[in-house]
Design a protein around this motif. Structure first.
Motif, PDB file in Angstrom:
ATOM      1  N   LEU A   1      17.859 -60.426 -39.485  1.00 22.52           N
ATOM      2  CA  LEU A   1      18.861 -60.548 -38.418  1.00 22.52           C
ATOM      3  C   LEU A   1      20.178 -59.934 -38.869  1.00 22.52           C
ATOM      4  O   LEU A   1      20.594 -60.105 -40.017  1.00 22.52           O
ATOM      5  CB  LEU A   1      19.065 -62.017 -38.050  1.00 22.52           C
ATOM      6  N   THR A   2      20.838 -59.239 -37.961  1.00 22.84           N
ATOM      7  CA  THR A   2      22.123 -58.615 -38.242  1.00 22.84           C
ATOM      8  C   THR A   2      23.121 -59.002 -37.157  1.00 22.84           C
ATOM      9  O   THR A   2      22.771 -59.687 -36.191  1.00 22.84           O
ATOM     10  CB  THR A   2      21.995 -57.081 -38.280  1.00 22.84           C
TER      11      THR A   2
ATOM     12  N   THR B   1      12.664 -49.411 -41.355  1.00 19.15           N
ATOM     13  CA  THR B   1      12.074 -48.793 -40.169  1.00 19.15           C
ATOM     14  C   THR B   1      11.782 -49.782 -39.063  1.00 19.15           C
ATOM     15  O   THR B   1      11.473 -49.394 -37.943  1.00 19.15           O
ATOM     16  CB  THR B   1      10.766 -48.074 -40.556  1.00 19.15           C
ATOM     17  N   SER B   2      11.834 -51.076 -39.361  1.00 14.41           N
ATOM     18  CA  SER B   2      11.650 -52.117 -38.344  1.00 14.41           C
ATOM     19  C   SER B   2      12.492 -53.324 -38.722  1.00 14.41           C
ATOM     20  O   SER B   2      13.074 -53.374 -39.809  1.00 14.41           O
ATOM     21  CB  SER B   2      10.174 -52.526 -38.237  1.00 14.41           C
ATOM     22  N   VAL B   3      12.558 -54.312 -37.815  1.00 14.02           N
ATOM     23  CA  VAL B   3      13.345 -55.519 -38.084  1.00 14.02           C
ATOM     24  C   VAL B   3      12.648 -56.422 -39.091  1.00 14.02           C
ATOM     25  O   VAL B   3      13.202 -57.461 -39.472  1.00 14.02           O
ATOM     26  CB  VAL B   3      13.612 -56.305 -36.784  1.00 14.02           C
ATOM     27  N   PHE B   4      11.456 -56.024 -39.559  1.00 16.60           N
ATOM     28  CA  PHE B   4      10.739 -56.814 -40.555  1.00 16.60           C
ATOM     29  C   PHE B   4      10.737 -56.151 -41.934  1.00 16.60           C
ATOM     30  O   PHE B   4       9.997 -56.554 -42.824  1.00 16.60           O
ATOM     31  CB  PHE B   4       9.291 -57.046 -40.105  1.00 16.60           C
ATOM     32  N   ALA B   5      11.589 -55.131 -42.099  1.00 19.61           N
ATOM     33  CA  ALA B   5      11.635 -54.422 -43.385  1.00 19.61           C
ATOM     34  C   ALA B   5      13.069 -54.018 -43.700  1.00 19.61           C
ATOM     35  O   ALA B   5      13.900 -53.864 -42.807  1.00 19.61           O
ATOM     36  CB  ALA B   5      10.739 -53.188 -43.333  1.00 19.61           C
ATOM     37  N   LEU B   6      13.346 -53.857 -45.006  1.00 18.91           N
ATOM     38  CA  LEU B   6      14.666 -53.440 -45.460  1.00 18.91           C
ATOM     39  C   LEU B   6      14.629 -51.994 -45.933  1.00 18.91           C
ATOM     40  O   LEU B   6      13.582 -51.481 -46.356  1.00 18.91           O
ATOM     41  CB  LEU B   6      15.147 -54.338 -46.605  1.00 18.91           C
TER      42      LEU B   6
ATOM     43  N   SER C   1       7.988 -78.312 -49.299  1.00 24.37           N
ATOM     44  CA  SER C   1       6.707 -78.197 -48.611  1.00 24.37           C
ATOM     45  C   SER C   1       6.376 -76.715 -48.469  1.00 24.37           C
ATOM     46  O   SER C   1       7.166 -75.837 -48.816  1.00 24.37           O
ATOM     47  CB  SER C   1       6.780 -78.853 -47.230  1.00 24.37           C
ATOM     48  N   SER C   2       5.225 -76.431 -47.927  1.00 21.13           N
ATOM     49  CA  SER C   2       4.821 -75.038 -47.712  1.00 21.13           C
ATOM     50  C   SER C   2       4.948 -74.641 -46.256  1.00 21.13           C
ATOM     51  O   SER C   2       4.267 -73.719 -45.787  1.00 21.13           O
ATOM     52  CB  SER C   2       3.363 -74.849 -48.179  1.00 21.13           C
ATOM     53  N   ALA C   3       5.818 -75.326 -45.499  1.00 23.86           N
ATOM     54  CA  ALA C   3       5.904 -75.089 -44.058  1.00 23.86           C
ATOM     55  C   ALA C   3       6.586 -73.772 -43.714  1.00 23.86           C
ATOM     56  O   ALA C   3       6.423 -73.266 -42.607  1.00 23.86           O
ATOM     57  CB  ALA C   3       6.644 -76.248 -43.384  1.00 23.86           C
ATOM     58  N   PHE C   4       7.367 -73.211 -44.644  1.00 23.33           N
ATOM     59  CA  PHE C   4       8.054 -71.952 -44.393  1.00 23.33           C
ATOM     60  C   PHE C   4       7.293 -70.827 -45.112  1.00 23.33           C
ATOM     61  O   PHE C   4       7.221 -70.806 -46.344  1.00 23.33           O
ATOM     62  CB  PHE C   4       9.495 -71.991 -44.903  1.00 23.33           C
ATOM     63  N   TYR C   5       6.775 -69.888 -44.332  1.00 19.83           N
ATOM     64  CA  TYR C   5       6.033 -68.772 -44.939  1.00 19.83           C
ATOM     65  C   TYR C   5       6.864 -67.489 -44.870  1.00 19.83           C
ATOM     66  O   TYR C   5       7.466 -67.169 -43.834  1.00 19.83           O
ATOM     67  CB  TYR C   5       4.705 -68.520 -44.211  1.00 19.83           C
ATOM     68  N   PHE C   6       6.874 -66.743 -45.965  1.00 25.87           N
ATOM     69  CA  PHE C   6       7.424 -65.386 -45.998  1.00 25.87           C
ATOM     70  C   PHE C   6       6.647 -64.621 -47.070  1.00 25.87           C
ATOM     71  O   PHE C   6       6.111 -65.214 -48.007  1.00 25.87           O
ATOM     72  CB  PHE C   6       8.927 -65.395 -46.304  1.00 25.87           C
ATOM     73  N   PRO C   7       6.539 -63.312 -46.911  1.00 22.18           N
ATOM     74  CA  PRO C   7       5.697 -62.545 -47.843  1.00 22.18           C
ATOM     75  C   PRO C   7       6.253 -62.519 -49.258  1.00 22.18           C
ATOM     76  O   PRO C   7       7.469 -62.629 -49.475  1.00 22.18           O
ATOM     77  CB  PRO C   7       5.694 -61.140 -47.220  1.00 22.18           C
ATOM     78  N   LYS C   8       5.378 -62.373 -50.198  1.00 23.95           N
ATOM     79  CA  LYS C   8       5.785 -62.256 -51.600  1.00 23.95           C
ATOM     80  C   LYS C   8       6.558 -60.958 -51.810  1.00 23.95           C
ATOM     81  O   LYS C   8       6.393 -59.992 -51.052  1.00 23.95           O
ATOM     82  CB  LYS C   8       4.552 -62.304 -52.508  1.00 23.95           C
ATOM     83  N   PRO C   9       7.419 -60.907 -52.828  1.00 23.06           N
ATOM     84  CA  PRO C   9       8.188 -59.682 -53.094  1.00 23.06           C
ATOM     85  C   PRO C   9       7.284 -58.463 -53.206  1.00 23.06           C
ATOM     86  O   PRO C   9       6.235 -58.501 -53.855  1.00 23.06           O
ATOM     87  CB  PRO C   9       8.888 -59.987 -54.429  1.00 23.06           C
ATOM     88  N   GLY C  10       7.672 -57.390 -52.540  1.00 23.55           N
ATOM     89  CA  GLY C  10       6.907 -56.144 -52.602  1.00 23.55           C
ATOM     90  C   GLY C  10       5.820 -56.038 -51.557  1.00 23.55           C
ATOM     91  O   GLY C  10       5.185 -54.980 -51.415  1.00 23.55           O
ATOM     92  N   ILE C  11       5.562 -57.116 -50.806  1.00 21.52           N
ATOM     93  CA  ILE C  11       4.525 -57.112 -49.766  1.00 21.52           C
ATOM     94  C   ILE C  11       5.189 -56.952 -48.401  1.00 21.52           C
ATOM     95  O   ILE C  11       6.124 -57.672 -48.059  1.00 21.52           O
ATOM     96  CB  ILE C  11       3.694 -58.412 -49.795  1.00 21.52           C
ATOM     97  N   SER C  12       4.702 -56.008 -47.623  1.00 22.80           N
ATOM     98  CA  SER C  12       5.257 -55.774 -46.289  1.00 22.80           C
ATOM     99  C   SER C  12       4.822 -56.869 -45.318  1.00 22.80           C
ATOM    100  O   SER C  12       3.645 -57.273 -45.303  1.00 22.80           O
ATOM    101  CB  SER C  12       4.796 -54.422 -45.757  1.00 22.80           C
ATOM    102  N   TYR C  13       5.777 -57.341 -44.499  1.00 20.14           N
ATOM    103  CA  TYR C  13       5.462 -58.377 -43.507  1.00 20.14           C
ATOM    104  C   TYR C  13       4.402 -57.885 -42.520  1.00 20.14           C
ATOM    105  O   TYR C  13       3.603 -58.674 -42.011  1.00 20.14           O
ATOM    106  CB  TYR C  13       6.733 -58.771 -42.757  1.00 20.14           C
TER     107      TYR C  13
END
Length: 492
Positions: free
Chosen positions: A373-374, A418-423, A276-288
């Motif tokens: 998460l770490t 730089t944030s918990v939403f980026a690597l 299903s499409s219930a789980f969303y995450f950004p496409k590769p290379g796109i910042s959250y």
């Protein structure tokens, strides 16, 4: 622990009628129902499972003739705890008192003794179909017998809560022994008790469970036990505090059940299902945190909220009563959907009882802004695992927005950006070769990537297994069939 038996029975009947598309199928035996679902394409024929069903069928046939004894209501006001040990082995006083009382119960007068059918203790790896077989058995239990089907953690939560309620009702007297009364209540509610995911990790649970099972599995109580577990009985509470005190409970379980190992070669977790499409995450290379991603996230949440709510308006700050206090749901359309941010759901000191209440109160839950998460967020990770266990066990649907797919969201601290939403630009560590022989891989069928993530967050066997199981279950909860199989809730 107490549940109104009438409303509970009606709820169970309604749920099963919706799930099966007709009224309860009590006239089917387990084998007949299995065959029917195979023909309908709802189950895949599995010779290993069919072999287990011969034992399930045998129990069913014995239950058709079983007449449980009538259990006398104990006088709780006259029931006293032993006070010989103030703090045995460092265990809390109320637990040690229950423990020291056990030996006395063996000599209690037994009335109305009957021949109780042997139950079933079914164990095997994750994904082999244990829960499906137990549910198949549960749906065909003869209608003259009462029944209850609970996840083990849910059951223990109710026991602890009911024990507390009884002590409060009797003036907060700690010398009152509530266990005989709890055993009587359970016998009034269920002749057949089904435990899913039987596991014991806590010393207080271990001692309480030993006392309770010692009572309800006696011939004058007549309860029949059906349990599923990932562990053989002899491996329960392994390495636990004062485990030797729990061994009599293990021996009792082995005495009153047929212990069966389900060693199916098929891992049903890995059978391809529509996603299903219930789980969303950004496409590769796109910042959250980018503007375009923010718009996509907002649309995703709004679309799924509208779908789950069935057009019912959203309300703010809805209180749910949990153990005498209010758990606030920031946004909800009860009983259809509740919505939280990850920080609201797992960044606060919530416990299993809170997550069970959410999972049983809502058909669907939306969780937004799940970050990378770490190990530095160990508490949040543990709460997230507890939440996922609760929603999975109650078949609650979830939709999420997350920084990355779940198999990639658990990272080493040095890989955060730089944030918990980026690597960062650092290369993630490769999977260690020693994981080839890790028990999660060799014994339980998890892939090495999941085993590595589990190793990163927990070193105790039970915790590592719980973490790996949660990651595996997320795959199943992402399927279209999980979304389509809604389990209706009733508005409080």
């Amino acid at each position: 622990m107490y549940i109104d038996s009438t409303s509970h029975a009606k709820s169970e009947a309604a749920t099963f009628a919706i799930r099966s598309g007709r009224q309860q199928q009590q006239h089917y035996s387990p084998l007949e129902l299995y065959d029917r679902r195979v023909v309908e394409g709802r189950l895949r024929n599995d010779e290993f499972q069919r072999g287990i069903l011969t034992s399930v069928q045998d129990l069913y046939e014995k239950l058709t003739q079983y007449k449980p004894p009538k259990v006398a209501k104990p006088d709780i006001s006259r029931s006293r705890l032993s006070t010989k040990s103030e703090s045995m082995f460092g265990i809390p006083k109320f637990v040690s008192s229950w423990f020291t009382t056990i030996e006395k119960e063996a000599g209690l007068e037994k009335k109305q003794e009957v021949d109780i059918p042997h139950g079933i203790y079914l164990y095997g790896d994750v994904g082999c179909g244990k829960t499906m077989l137990m549910d198949l058995f549960y749906d065909t239990i003869p209608p003259h017998l009462t029944k209850k089907r609970l996840h083990f953690h849910q059951f223990m939560q109710r026991i602890h809560k009911r024990a507390h309620q009884l002590k409060v009702l009797h003036g907060h007297r700690e010398d009152i022994d509530v266990m005989p009364f709890l055993a009587w209540e359970l016998s009034e509610q269920a002749t057949v008790l089904c435990f899913d995911e039987f596991q014991v990790t806590d010393v207080a649970d271990a001692m309480l469970l030993r006392r309770l099972l010692n009572l309800v599995l006696r011939k004058d109580h007549g309860l029949v036990l059906f349990a599923t577990s990932n562990r053989a009985p002899d491996d329960l509470y392994i390495n636990g505090i004062q485990r030797e005190s729990f061994i009599p409970c293990i021996q009792l379980i082995k005495k009153v059940t047929h212990v069966i190992y389900l060693n199916s070669p098929t891992d049903y977790r890995k059978i391809p299902r529509p996603i299903s499409s219930a789980f969303y995450f950004p496409k590769p290379g796109i910042s959250y945190l980018s503007k375009s991603c923010k718009k996509e996230r907002e649309d995703h949440v709004n679309n799924w909220y509208n779908f789950f709510s069935q057009g019912h308006p959203a309300e703010s700050n809805i209180p749910l009563r949990v153990w005498g206090r209010d758990l606030i749901v920031p946004k909800a359309s009860p009983p259809y959907v509740g919505q939280f941010t990850f920080k609201e759901l797992c960044g606060e000191p919530l416990a299993a009882g809170d997550y069970l209440t959410l999972a049983t109160s809502f058909e669907s839950i939306i969780v937004t802004d799940i970050p990378y998460l770490t190990i530095d967020q160990r508490d949040e990770v543990r709460r997230f695992i507890t939440f996922l266990d609760a929603v999975y066990d109650n078949h609650t649907r979830i939709a999420v927005t997350a920084a990355a797919p779940f198999q990639d969201i658990f990272v080493e601290p040095e890989n955060l950006g730089t944030s918990v939403f980026a690597l960062s630009n650092k290369t993630p560590q490769e999977i260690d070769d020693k994981l080839e022989n890790d028990t999660l891989v060799t014994q339980h069928g998890f892939d090495k990537k999941i085993a590595k993530k589990a190793f990163m967050f927990a070193h105790l066997d039970e915790e590592r297994f719980a973490f790996a199981r949660a990651l595996s279950r997320l795959t199943q909860m992402s399927t279209q069939s999980w979304i389509d199989d809604v389990r209706p809730r009733t508005k409080n």
